[in-house]
Enzyme design. Structure first.
Site, PDB file in Angstrom:
ATOM      1  N   ASP A  22       7.023  26.988  12.148  1.00 17.91           N
ATOM      2  CA  ASP A  22       5.618  26.785  12.461  1.00 17.91           C
ATOM      3  C   ASP A  22       4.765  27.698  11.578  1.00 17.91           C
ATOM      4  O   ASP A  22       5.199  28.111  10.501  1.00 17.91           O
ATOM      5  CB  ASP A  22       5.378  27.051  13.955  1.00 17.91           C
ATOM      6  CG  ASP A  22       4.321  26.138  14.542  1.00 17.91           C
ATOM      7  OD1 ASP A  22       3.136  26.317  14.206  1.00 17.91           O
ATOM      8  OD2 ASP A  22       4.675  25.251  15.344  1.00 17.91           O
ATOM      9  N   HIS A  51      -1.136  28.857  16.347  1.00 20.96           N
ATOM     10  CA  HIS A  51      -0.353  27.685  16.747  1.00 20.96           C
ATOM     11  C   HIS A  51       1.111  28.057  16.984  1.00 20.96           C
ATOM     12  O   HIS A  51       1.699  27.712  18.014  1.00 20.96           O
ATOM     13  CB  HIS A  51      -0.475  26.609  15.663  1.00 20.96           C
ATOM     14  CG  HIS A  51       0.131  25.287  16.030  1.00 20.96           C
ATOM     15  ND1 HIS A  51       1.441  24.976  15.775  1.00 20.96           N
ATOM     16  CD2 HIS A  51      -0.417  24.196  16.632  1.00 20.96           C
ATOM     17  CE1 HIS A  51       1.684  23.737  16.204  1.00 20.96           C
ATOM     18  NE2 HIS A  51       0.579  23.242  16.723  1.00 20.96           N
ATOM     19  N   ASN A  89      -0.398  13.246  17.325  1.00 22.42           N
ATOM     20  CA  ASN A  89      -1.571  13.429  18.184  1.00 22.42           C
ATOM     21  C   ASN A  89      -2.714  12.472  17.912  1.00 22.42           C
ATOM     22  O   ASN A  89      -3.833  12.758  18.312  1.00 22.42           O
ATOM     23  CB  ASN A  89      -2.117  14.857  18.033  1.00 22.42           C
ATOM     24  CG  ASN A  89      -1.281  15.886  18.762  1.00 22.42           C
ATOM     25  OD1 ASN A  89      -0.378  15.533  19.514  1.00 22.42           O
ATOM     26  ND2 ASN A  89      -1.556  17.141  18.543  1.00 22.42           N
ATOM     27  N   SER A 149       2.329  19.029  20.249  1.00 19.73           N
ATOM     28  CA  SER A 149       2.849  20.309  19.767  1.00 19.73           C
ATOM     29  C   SER A 149       3.383  21.167  20.895  1.00 19.73           C
ATOM     30  O   SER A 149       4.284  21.984  20.684  1.00 19.73           O
ATOM     31  CB  SER A 149       1.740  21.085  19.046  1.00 19.73           C
ATOM     32  OG  SER A 149       1.555  20.639  17.733  1.00 19.73           O
TER      33      SER A 149
END
Length: 430
Positions: free
Chosen positions: A166, A205, A299, A361
């Site tokens: 990530d 994130h 998304n 996510s």
């Protein structure tokens, strides 16, 4: 190249705990309630007949038996049955050879028993003491059944190494103890250095994904993770100041996770309309090494699961809300495998707080965490890691079917159910 990072942190807002007002305790015997001694009822005879269900977990080598009138203990002993204890209402707890519980139960019915069942095992449901679990409980337990699952494993028995590829990681008191940071290893594969600190354009994130999966739990602090912390490898695949990443850097991250022995790899990233043989090959190699790869479906709320979640070798995860309805943003399609909570999910924030975020996510690390719980229990019991095929069979076979009956494009096989995963003897455990 399409953007890889999902715009998942939607209007993150820190949650505030408020103390409950103190009130006087109620009177012991309020006038409007009937008080006095209980009227004791006589015992009614049990009317159970036949054969109990031999499923779930039960005490090895024991049965509970309701004999018919005039039964012969000697006849039972000839069947290899030894009485251990008389229980209320005519029941007997008996001993039989472990592994032969069902066969001996059938023999007892032939020899004069009215009813036979296993001596089932029950455990207290583990509830973490983290303050923000009050908010998380609705989806972590109400949807996924984690309290029952945690009674079997919190992921700390034989913890698998979990790689989170990530944006990197940030300091946070509720995640720090869960991280695995091997010395002199270049965990920032994008910038080719050993520091995986998140310095992307909008940091946080990777931290939030890591906390959903494995925040330090039951520590009277902050939030609970799906696993109770312990063995998370943060691999930074985004360059400093970037808002997107590339095939080359993700591939380096997958290869690093594989060489360090990761058993679970979470990819809360994706790209639409991509066919990427280079990344596909790296993921296939990781899977051949025993790693389970879990990825977010996307998304944009449209049809067509994002790559790499769309790969058959990857567990693709969509998002549902607390009513078990597909989130409006959750991308769907025939490649979807499972859904998990992904709306208003609590996570660790870049400023040290606990914001809420929505997106696949954050559904993906819920499933990756359940994978880790299952692998931990399996390895503890059988001294071997389950294969990626076994993991997929377990999670899809025990999922709660949503939407159209059977696998469908909006929910895949259904909602991941940790409680079923940890107890199922058809799809998950020998």
């Amino acid at each position: 190249m399409n953007r890889f990072l999902f715009p998942a942190l939607l209007a993150a807002t820190a949650l505030l705990l408020t103390a409950c007002p103190q009130t006087s305790p109620p009177p012991v015997n309020p006038s409007e309630c009937p008080v006095g001694p209980l009227e004791v009822q006589g015992e009614e005879p049990l009317r159970l007949q036949g054969f109990g269900q031999f499923a779930g977990e039960y005490v090895p080598g024991e049965l509970l038996v309701l004999p018919k009138a005039g039964f012969s203990v000697q006849a039972w002993q000839a069947e290899g049955v030894e009485p251990l204890e008389a229980l209320p209402r005519g029941l007997l707890r008996v001993k039989v050879p472990p592994g032969q519980e069902k066969a001996r139960a059938q023999a007892l019915l032939r020899a004069g028993a009215q009813y036979v069942q296993p001596n089932y095992i029950y455990r207290p449901l583990r509830v973490p003491n983290d303050p923000y679990y009050l908010w998380q409980k609705a989806y972590l337990n109400g949807l996924v059944g984690l309290e029952a699952a945690w009674a079997h494993s919190t992921g700390r028995g034989c913890p698998p190494l979990i790689a989170i590829l990530d944006t990197g990681i940030l300091p946070h008191e509720d995640v720090r103890a869960s991280l695995y940071l091997p010395q002199a290893v270049k965990l920032d594969v994008a910038d080719d250095d050993t520091d995986p600190t998140d310095r992307t354009d909008s940091p946080g994130h990777g931290l939030m994904v890591a906390s959903v999966l494995g925040a330090d739990t039951n520590n009277n602090l902050g939030m609970a993770g799906v696993t109770w912390g312990g063995y998370i490898l943060p691999v930074k695949i985004f360059k400093d100041g970037a808002t997107e990443t590339s095939t080359a850097d993700i591939t380096k991250g997958v290869n690093l996770a594989r060489t360090l022995g990761a058993r679970v790899i979470n990819l809360s990233i994706g790209a639409r309309n991509v066919s990427d043989p280079v990344l596909e090959n790296a993921i296939s190699q990781a899977r051949a090494s025993g790693a389970v790869v879990v990825a977010a479906a996307g998304n944009d709320g449209d049809y067509g699961v994002y790559f790499p979640a769309s790969l058959p070798s990857v567990i693709a995860v969509g998002a549902v809300d607390n009513a078990k309805e597909r989130a409006s943003f959750s991308t769907y399609g025939p490649e979807l495998d499972l859904v998990a909570p992904g709306v208003d999910v609590v996570g660790a924030g870049s400023g040290g707080g606990y914001p809420q975020g929505s997106g696949t996510s954050f559904a993906s690390p819920v499933v990756a965490g359940v994978v880790a719980l299952y692998m931990s229990k399996y390895a503890s019991g059988w001294q071997v890691w389950p294969t990626p095929d076994q993991v997929r069979q377990c999670l899809t076979g025990t999922a709660e079917d949503l939407g159209t009956q059977g696998r469908d494009h909006e929910y895949g096989f259904g909602l991941v159910r940790a409680d079923r995963v940890m107890t199922d003897t058809t799809y998950c455990f020998p």
